[in-house]
Design an enzyme around this catalytic site. Sequence first.
Site, PDB file in Angstrom:
ATOM      1  N   LYS A  22       0.838  -1.207   0.000  1.00  0.00           N
ATOM      2  CA  LYS A  22       0.000   0.000   0.000  1.00  0.00           C
ATOM      3  C   LYS A  22       0.872   1.256   0.000  1.00  0.00           C
ATOM      4  O   LYS A  22       0.644   2.184  -0.776  1.00  0.00           O
ATOM      5  CB  LYS A  22      -0.890   0.009   1.253  1.00  0.00           C
ATOM      6  N   ASN A  23       1.889   1.274   0.873  1.00  0.00           N
ATOM      7  CA  ASN A  23       2.658   2.513   1.040  1.00  0.00           C
ATOM      8  C   ASN A  23       3.618   2.783  -0.112  1.00  0.00           C
ATOM      9  O   ASN A  23       4.287   3.812  -0.129  1.00  0.00           O
ATOM     10  CB  ASN A  23       3.385   2.517   2.384  1.00  0.00           C
ATOM     11  N   ARG A  92      -5.425  10.155   4.445  1.00  0.00           N
ATOM     12  CA  ARG A  92      -4.500  11.193   4.883  1.00  0.00           C
ATOM     13  C   ARG A  92      -3.285  11.289   3.960  1.00  0.00           C
ATOM     14  O   ARG A  92      -2.771  12.355   3.691  1.00  0.00           O
ATOM     15  CB  ARG A  92      -4.087  10.855   6.330  1.00  0.00           C
ATOM     16  N   CYS A 116      -5.083  12.315  12.471  1.00  0.00           N
ATOM     17  CA  CYS A 116      -5.746  11.043  12.156  1.00  0.00           C
ATOM     18  C   CYS A 116      -5.724  10.187  13.399  1.00  0.00           C
ATOM     19  O   CYS A 116      -5.320  10.632  14.467  1.00  0.00           O
ATOM     20  CB  CYS A 116      -5.057  10.350  10.993  1.00  0.00           C
ATOM     21  N   ARG A 121      -0.743  14.805  12.557  1.00  0.00           N
ATOM     22  CA  ARG A 121       0.078  14.454  11.382  1.00  0.00           C
ATOM     23  C   ARG A 121       0.458  15.751  10.668  1.00  0.00           C
ATOM     24  O   ARG A 121      -0.072  16.058   9.593  1.00  0.00           O
ATOM     25  CB  ARG A 121      -0.693  13.531  10.427  1.00  0.00           C
ATOM     26  N   ILE A 123       2.323  18.636   8.399  1.00  0.00           N
ATOM     27  CA  ILE A 123       3.004  18.551   7.096  1.00  0.00           C
ATOM     28  C   ILE A 123       3.946  19.740   6.920  1.00  0.00           C
ATOM     29  O   ILE A 123       4.208  20.188   5.809  1.00  0.00           O
ATOM     30  CB  ILE A 123       1.992  18.459   5.922  1.00  0.00           C
ATOM     31  N   ASP A 124       4.427  20.266   8.066  1.00  0.00           N
ATOM     32  CA  ASP A 124       5.290  21.449   8.019  1.00  0.00           C
ATOM     33  C   ASP A 124       6.545  21.226   7.170  1.00  0.00           C
ATOM     34  O   ASP A 124       6.977  22.121   6.440  1.00  0.00           O
ATOM     35  CB  ASP A 124       5.680  21.862   9.461  1.00  0.00           C
ATOM     36  N   ASP A 306       4.960   0.525  11.680  1.00  0.00           N
ATOM     37  CA  ASP A 306       3.771  -0.156  11.137  1.00  0.00           C
ATOM     38  C   ASP A 306       3.702  -1.623  11.554  1.00  0.00           C
ATOM     39  O   ASP A 306       2.639  -2.245  11.437  1.00  0.00           O
ATOM     40  CB  ASP A 306       3.753  -0.059   9.604  1.00  0.00           C
ATOM     41  N   ARG A 398      -8.077  -1.011   4.452  1.00  0.00           N
ATOM     42  CA  ARG A 398      -7.218   0.020   3.831  1.00  0.00           C
ATOM     43  C   ARG A 398      -5.864  -0.550   3.435  1.00  0.00           C
ATOM     44  O   ARG A 398      -5.217  -0.030   2.540  1.00  0.00           O
ATOM     45  CB  ARG A 398      -7.001   1.182   4.815  1.00  0.00           C
TER      46      ARG A 398
HETATM   47  N1  EPU Z   1       6.047  14.659  10.725  1.00  0.00           N
HETATM   48  C1  EPU Z   1       6.107  15.987  11.085  1.00  0.00           C
HETATM   49  N2  EPU Z   1       6.072  16.925  10.075  1.00  0.00           N
HETATM   50  C2  EPU Z   1       6.012  16.595   8.761  1.00  0.00           C
HETATM   51  C3  EPU Z   1       5.950  15.231   8.411  1.00  0.00           C
HETATM   52  C4  EPU Z   1       5.968  14.275   9.418  1.00  0.00           C
HETATM   53  O1  EPU Z   1       6.167  16.332  12.257  1.00  0.00           O
HETATM   54  O2  EPU Z   1       6.001  17.496   7.907  1.00  0.00           O
HETATM   55  C5  EPU Z   1       6.068  13.624  11.784  1.00  0.00           C
HETATM   56  C6  EPU Z   1       4.763  12.827  11.837  1.00  0.00           C
HETATM   57  O3  EPU Z   1       3.775  13.487  12.582  1.00  0.00           O
HETATM   58  C7  EPU Z   1       5.200  11.535  12.466  1.00  0.00           C
HETATM   59  C8  EPU Z   1       6.610  11.368  11.924  1.00  0.00           C
HETATM   60  O4  EPU Z   1       7.039  12.660  11.480  1.00  0.00           O
HETATM   61  O5  EPU Z   1       5.233  11.664  13.842  1.00  0.00           O
HETATM   62  C9  EPU Z   1       6.734  10.357  10.802  1.00  0.00           C
HETATM   63  O6  EPU Z   1       5.912  10.737   9.729  1.00  0.00           O
HETATM   64  P1  EPU Z   1       6.229  10.380   8.225  1.00  0.00           P
HETATM   65  O7  EPU Z   1       6.062  11.622   7.422  1.00  0.00           O
HETATM   66  O8  EPU Z   1       7.506   9.624   8.123  1.00  0.00           O
HETATM   67  O9  EPU Z   1       5.045   9.377   7.909  1.00  0.00           O
HETATM   68  P2  EPU Z   1       3.975   9.469   6.737  1.00  0.00           P
HETATM   69  O10 EPU Z   1       4.625   9.744   5.449  1.00  0.00           O
HETATM   70  O11 EPU Z   1       2.859  10.332   7.153  1.00  0.00           O
HETATM   71  C10 EPU Z   1       4.227   6.945   6.143  1.00  0.00           C
HETATM   72  C11 EPU Z   1       3.319   5.751   6.017  1.00  0.00           C
HETATM   73  C12 EPU Z   1       2.841   5.339   7.407  1.00  0.00           C
HETATM   74  C13 EPU Z   1       4.081   4.998   8.233  1.00  0.00           C
HETATM   75  C14 EPU Z   1       5.035   6.197   8.286  1.00  0.00           C
HETATM   76  C15 EPU Z   1       6.313   5.907   9.018  1.00  0.00           C
HETATM   77  C16 EPU Z   1       2.304   6.019   3.855  1.00  0.00           C
HETATM   78  C17 EPU Z   1       1.085   6.264   3.070  1.00  0.00           C
HETATM   79  N3  EPU Z   1       2.182   6.102   5.190  1.00  0.00           N
HETATM   80  O12 EPU Z   1       3.456   7.971   6.745  1.00  0.00           O
HETATM   81  O13 EPU Z   1       2.056   4.173   7.223  1.00  0.00           O
HETATM   82  O14 EPU Z   1       3.671   4.659   9.543  1.00  0.00           O
HETATM   83  O15 EPU Z   1       5.360   6.591   6.941  1.00  0.00           O
HETATM   84  O16 EPU Z   1       6.981   4.843   8.452  1.00  0.00           O
HETATM   85  O17 EPU Z   1       3.358   5.733   3.309  1.00  0.00           O
HETATM   86  C18 EPU Z   1       0.381   2.618   7.744  1.00  0.00           C
HETATM   87  O18 EPU Z   1       0.646   2.052   6.687  1.00  0.00           O
HETATM   88  O19 EPU Z   1      -0.370   2.103   8.618  1.00  0.00           O
HETATM   89  C19 EPU Z   1       0.956   3.943   8.015  1.00  0.00           C
HETATM   90  C20 EPU Z   1       0.483   4.759   8.932  1.00  0.00           C
END
Ligand code: EPU
Length: 419
Positions: A22-23, A92, A116, A121, A123-124, A306, A398
């Site tokens: 998925k990811n 998300r 979520c 979460r 996105i800064d 995960d 999902r």
């Molecule tokens: N974060 C920030 N600011 C940002 C981006 C992230 O503070 O701008 C923080 C997040 O809040 C979190 C941490 O950094 O605490 C990690 O977030 P990351 O951006 O690495 O995760 P993501 O891209 O939102 C993806 C996977 C998640 C997986 C994480 C970590 C996808 C679609 N989602 O999320 O998958 O847990 O990486 O490996 O690729 C799942 O599959 O169940 C899932 C949640």
Amino acid sequence: MQRLVIEGEKKLSGELCVHGAKNSALPLLAACVLARGETVLGNCPKLSDVYAACRILSCLGCKCVREGEKVVVNTDGLTHFDVPDELMREMRSSIVFLGAILGRLGKCRLSFPGGCELGPRPIDMHIAALRKMGAAIKEEHGTLDCDVGNGLHGEKIVLSFPSVGATENIILAAVTAKGTTVIHNAAREPEISDLARFLNSCGARISGYGENSVYIEGVERLGGCEYDVMPDRIVAATYLSAGAVTGSEITIKNVRLSDIEAIVPVFEQMGCIVCPYSDRIYINAKKPLKAVRTIRTMPFPGFPTDAQAVVMSALTKAKGTSIVVENIFQNRFRHVDELVRMGADIKAEGKVAVIDGVRRLYGAPVRATDLRGGAALVVAGLGAEGTTEVCDIKYIDRGYENIEKAFSSVGGAVKRIQE
Ligand code: EPU
């Protein structure tokens, strides 16, 4: 409303095949936006999140058709640059469309993804990097309005944390930007490498992926290609956990061992015999499970957040005390209360969960509160005496393709019930 009903304590035996990740599929579908003409994604899993990504592509004006295991995307009709709020809320991770739409159309409007079930979460990092590359981004009334004016330019980006989503968005925005972008402290997850390989097959010039610094030399345009989505390493971890908690012997096919190197030793510490082969892994969990030393979730190549919940389900029956520290998300122990309902002895506080192994889990009505936490309840149900009923399984759908069929094919008794 659908539920999963599991009759536990059945031994599993035989082979389970891991579906596409998925990811990886989600960022690859977003990346299709950048490729002119037709792209064919093979091994594309049939998951509700993947269908949501296809709906986003259709909203943008692309043709998106499923043909068996493949999804065919044609971007010739791509004209819209806004993603409707209901689609953003559905998934998300749709934020990963931002970099791709900006790269292709120079403009993008989408709603702020917000928090979520796993906690805030933000996105800064995504926004700061895109601004540095030349995008004007307005955040108003829950909407992100982005415009690149004369185009994006390459930049040196240093991430304060190796965020998977931010690394993906920057790569997507950078592949057609003017000049070279370097991302330092980039995420090294295998899904990032899959995205880079896919984009390179479309004509991009990306190097260093899978390492700390990723280099993206901007190119004029990308064209479509054929590409197979990588296997899902978290599904592999889920199947290993199911094998362990049921004391079974199974083989898991379509696994890339390099993706699960931090996961396999945990099962070995539990006392399982694990034999890796080139594209498959065998687990024999006939001996009683033992507690493990502390598991700390970390960015790749560390232990993946995960896989934390599903492995915890196996640890509930491991003799002794195991400790799990969740370092990535603030709120990723919501499965703990449900496991406790099933007889597990777990105390969670802040980032730490202490698991005292019990001899038996007991079936109970439980609720999935998020994707991996939901899968953990299915794993626990397989290893529990009696009947477990898992509700709110939309979360599980999902990320797991027909989970009941997969486990039933190796002797588990899992049924989907329509209420
Ligand atoms: N974060 C920030 N600011 C940002 C981006 C992230 O503070 O701008 C923080 C997040 O809040 C979190 C941490 O950094 O605490 C990690 O977030 P990351 O951006 O690495 O995760 P993501 O891209 O939102 C993806 C996977 C998640 C997986 C994480 C970590 C996808 C679609 N989602 O999320 O998958 O847990 O990486 O490996 O690729 C799942 O599959 O169940 C899932 C949640």
